[in-house]
Each structure stands twice: as structure tokens, then as C-alpha cells.
Design an enzyme around this catalytic site. Structure first.
Site, short mmCIF file in Angstrom:
data_model
loop_
_atom_site.label_atom_id
_atom_site.label_comp_id
_atom_site.label_asym_id
_atom_site.label_seq_id
_atom_site.Cartn_x
_atom_site.Cartn_y
_atom_site.Cartn_z
N GLY A 102 0.83 -1.20 0.00
CA GLY A 102 0.00 0.00 0.00
C GLY A 102 0.87 1.25 0.00
CE LYS A 114 5.24 1.11 1.58
NZ LYS A 114 3.84 0.93 2.09
CD GLU A 123 5.33 -0.55 4.65
OE1 GLU A 123 4.18 -0.89 4.92
OE2 GLU A 123 5.67 0.65 4.62
O1 LIG Z 1 3.08 2.33 4.57
C1 LIG Z 1 2.25 1.67 5.13
C2 LIG Z 1 2.44 1.14 6.50
O2 LIG Z 1 3.65 1.56 7.03
C3 LIG Z 1 0.97 1.34 4.44
O3 LIG Z 1 1.25 0.63 3.30
C4 LIG Z 1 0.28 2.63 4.14
O4 LIG Z 1 0.04 3.31 5.36
C5 LIG Z 1 -1.01 2.44 3.37
O5 LIG Z 1 -1.96 1.82 4.15
P1 LIG Z 1 -3.48 1.64 3.71
O6 LIG Z 1 -3.50 0.56 2.67
O7 LIG Z 1 -4.17 1.27 4.98
O8 LIG Z 1 -3.97 2.96 3.17
#
Ligand SMILES: O=C(CO)[C@H](O)[C@H](O)COP(=O)(O)O
Length: 265
Positions: A102, A114, A123
């Protein structure tokens, strides 16, 4: 709707428009990028990724039995285990075929923020280990410039004893006067990452975020910083589910980033 970690099949829940958009993005990205020959797959974090896993599971046991799935943190590890997929780690599999994750926001050039879930160190390792790194998100994350809708700032993972020094550097040297230590919601004190570190959120003005690579390198040079939640020039494509059932795709080409819209079939 709260993030579904995989214990409840998502398809049995009536989805809001935003959840439908996340699912659309995730399903389209899996259909295009998780191919039978892919055996090592990185699974990102956040509320969109359960739909990625759901679609991969739907490819069937025959395809998935020989695959290894590498998580970016506690949440995706649980997802993989609950979905009866094979769990591996990046130290066993330092080369990953495809990582899907994501994003908090994605810009015109496929740079992204992110770390909204404080998982951006792992990530980024899985993004860098992957031959192909793909982003999935709902339409709210599709922006021309970073910091447009996601205004809480760039997430920065820091070792705990250095946080006050790094905050000072960010506020007084690097141009983020409102940088703050991220506090936990259901615990007294700061958010602690899966790696035992703290997270600072540092908003920067538009002129800095228009080209995020230089500020990313400056932040990364600060002693005590473990990783910066700016992913520059890393993603090959981003899929955004739209409210009308279409999917906007931003894709890297040899010289630029191309945008196309896949209409609902
Ligand atoms: O970077 C992230 C976590 O560290 C997630 O990928 C990002 O916050 C997106 O999350 P969501 O799919 O809930 O919008």
C-alpha cells in the site's frame, strides 16, 4: 471499517466505497503482476494489502503451494499465516519476484510516502529486494505532489535515544518546524515500531515535496535515523481504485511515467 487481518473472509463483509476502491486496486494489481512463474512474493502492510492476499489465495492451492510469502511486519505475517500461505523471511529470500504494498500517497513520478503504519523500514527492504515493486491504493492516495492529502508528514523511523536530536535537526536545519514524535493511541507514550524504534512525522512545504529525493537523502544522513518513509524511484507501477469502478494506473516507462485508466468491464 477496521483493517481485516485475514481472520474474517473480507468478501463476506459489505464494503464501503473506499474499501471497494482498495479491493479493486489490489485485485487488478494481483491479476497483472502475480504470475504463475512468481515464486517469492513480498506482502506489504496496511488496510489494502488484505485484498492482495485474498486475490492471491483465489489463484488456488496448486499455484500457491510452491510459493514463499515474505511479510513487511507483524500484520502481514499474521495475514500470510491465517491464509495458509507459506511464510518466509527476507534473510532467506533476499531476491523477491514481486512485492505488492500500500501507500499513503503517490506522486506524478511514482514517488510515494509510506510509513503511516510505521512499517516503512521493512517495507523499503522488501521493495528494494524485489524485481518488481507495485503499489495499490484507493483514489485518495493518487496525487500530483506528496503532502497534498497526506499532510501528517514524512514518517521517519529513529532509534529511541536519538529522537530528540533528530527532531531538532528536522525542525531547525531541514525545514520541518512541525516535526513531531508519533504518539500511540491506545498506550501511553510513543508508537514503537516492529523493530523497537520510534517514529517521527515531519511535514515539509510543497516546494521541498515537489522533488522528494534530495530531502530523503538529507534526512537519511542524520545519525539516529533508521529509515525514511519516502520511496523515490522505486515503484514500477501504482494501481488506484476509483469510485466509479475504474482503475487508474501509473506505470514507469523508459523515460517517464505514463497514466492510463482501466474502465470497469
Ligand atoms: O506504509 C504503510 C504502512 O507503514 C501502508 O502501506 C500505508 O500506510 C497504506 O496503508 P493503507 O493501505 O491502509 O492505506
Amino acid at each position: 471499517m477496521p483493517a481485516n487481518t485475514g481472520a474474517i473472509p473480507i468478501t463476506t463483509i459489505k464494503l464501503t466505497a473506499i474499501e471497494q476502491s482498495k479491493r479493486l486496486a489490489a485485485y487488478t494489481a494481483v491479476d497483472k503482476h502475480i504470475l504463475p512463474e512468481h515464486k517469492v512474493i513480498g506482502i506489504g502492510s496496511g488496510s489494502t494489502v488484505p485484498y492482495v492476499v485474498e486475490r492471491i489465495v483465489a489463484q488456488g492451492r496448486e499455484l500457491n503451494k510452491d510459493r514463499m510469502f515474505i511479510p513487511t511486519g507483524f500484520q502481514s505475517k499474521e495475514l500470510i499465516v491465517m491464509s495458509n500461505l507459506n511464510l518466509g523471511d527476507v534473510d532467506q529470500f533476499p531476491t523477491i519476484d514481486v512485492t505488492i504494498d500500500g501507500a499513503d500517497e503517490v506522486d506524478l513520478n511514482l514517488n510515494c510516502i509510506k510509513g503511516g503504519g510505521a512499517c516503512h523500514l521493512r517495507e523499503k527492504v522488501l521493495a528494494e529486494a524485489a524485481n518488481t515493486f507495485i503499489l495499490v491504493a484507493d483514489y485518495r492516495k493518487n496525487a500530483d505532489y506528496l503532502g497534498t492529502n497526506f499532510t501528517s508528514g514524512v514518517p521517519i523511523e529513529v532509534v529511541p535515544f536519538a529522537y530528540a536530536k533528530v527532531l531538532q535537526n528536522l525542525r531547525h536545519v531541514l525545514g520541518s518546524p512541525n516535526a513531531t514524535l508519533r504518539m500511540a493511541k491506545a498506550k501511553a507514550g510513543p508508537v514503537v515500531s516492529d523493530n523497537g524504534n520510534f517514529v517521527i512525522d515531519a511535514p515539509f512545504p510543497r516546494e521541498i515535496m515537489m522533488d522528494p529525493f534530495p530531502i530523503m537523502t538529507k534526512i537519511k544522513m542524520l545519525t539516529g535515523v533508521v529509515e525514511v518513509g519516502l520511496f523515490c524511484h522505486m515503484a514500477q507501477a501504482a494501481y488506484f481504485g476509483n469510485e466509479d469502478g475504474s482503475v487508474t494506473v501509473k506505470r514507469k516507462t523508459e523515460f517517464s511515467v505514463m497514466e492510463e485508466i482501466i474502465q470497469p468491464s
